[in-house]
Write an enzyme that holds these catalytic residues in place. Sequence first.
Site, short mmCIF file in Angstrom:
data_model
loop_
_atom_site.label_atom_id
_atom_site.label_comp_id
_atom_site.label_asym_id
_atom_site.label_seq_id
_atom_site.Cartn_x
_atom_site.Cartn_y
_atom_site.Cartn_z
N ASP A 1 1.02 -1.17 -0.21
CA ASP A 1 0.27 0.31 0.48
C ASP A 1 1.18 1.30 0.12
O ASP A 1 2.21 1.27 0.59
CB ASP A 1 -0.71 -0.35 0.88
N LEU A 2 0.19 2.41 -0.18
CA LEU A 2 1.06 3.42 -0.29
C LEU A 2 1.17 4.59 0.49
O LEU A 2 1.81 5.08 1.29
CB LEU A 2 1.68 4.26 -1.99
N ASP A 3 0.10 5.82 0.46
CA ASP A 3 -0.41 6.22 1.51
C ASP A 3 -1.02 5.51 2.91
O ASP A 3 -1.44 4.47 3.02
CB ASP A 3 -2.13 6.69 1.23
N THR B 1 -3.12 0.15 -3.67
CA THR B 1 -3.53 1.48 -3.29
C THR B 1 -5.30 2.33 -4.06
O THR B 1 -5.00 1.92 -4.76
CB THR B 1 -2.02 2.82 -3.68
N SER B 2 -5.73 2.94 -3.35
CA SER B 2 -6.68 3.44 -3.23
C SER B 2 -6.75 5.46 -3.77
O SER B 2 -7.18 5.60 -4.65
CB SER B 2 -7.41 3.64 -2.10
N LYS C 1 -10.25 -2.24 -1.54
CA LYS C 1 -9.94 -3.13 -0.52
C LYS C 1 -10.28 -4.00 0.35
O LYS C 1 -10.06 -4.74 0.68
CB LYS C 1 -8.62 -2.20 -0.13
N ASP D 1 -1.70 -0.77 6.31
CA ASP D 1 -1.44 0.61 7.64
C ASP D 1 -2.70 0.42 8.05
O ASP D 1 -3.02 1.34 8.99
CB ASP D 1 -1.20 1.55 7.35
#
Length: 214
Positions: free
Chosen positions: A8-10, A108-109, A141, A166
Amino acid sequence: MTKGAIFDLDGVLLDSMGIWNDLGARYLRSRGLRPEPGLNEILFSMSMEQGAEYLHTHYPLAQSAAEIEAGIETMLRDFYYNEVPAKPGAAALLAALAAKGIPMAAATSSPRGHVTHALQRLGLLGYFAQIFTTGEVGVSKHEPTIYLLAAQALGSAPGETTVFEDSLYALKTAKAAGFYTVGVYDADGESDQAGLKAAADLYVKELGEAAGRW
């Protein structure tokens, strides 16, 4: 043995959760207005469109709701393009995985353009074989689709693939689909850190803690 990693990114690699929690207030401050106490909590469950309508209704803004929404989207884009930093240890972890020949993908979203420019500016884009977004995949997700597609692209089965998240709900989705999961702490992210720690196969306060695991 891990044969692939999905990030995931954020809140995991990008220190970006603060902007998402502060968008409405940040927009008002840019217009010289003082946000009401608790505004972030009021807007938290709203869509961007609903939040813009709320600001239009409750504050003396000359802009229409549509113009407010466009202004917020521009502000968000500029943040990813020019400001968002990497989380501490992100570059070291990606380099460690790459050194061991473990291919990586992002799930990612956030919009592709935002995260691609952020990763490129931070020197992290080259680590990823592919980037998957929920917007393009067509499901959130809450379903494992994005993780399964990413694993397929990496050539690794779920049980051979590590997912870094996260968010508790997303981590639970990945774990239920058979992935090895790493829960990553973020100060502006998941409120239920105890739940995240309990659900994850591995829980880290900083990404550097995970660098020596593979």
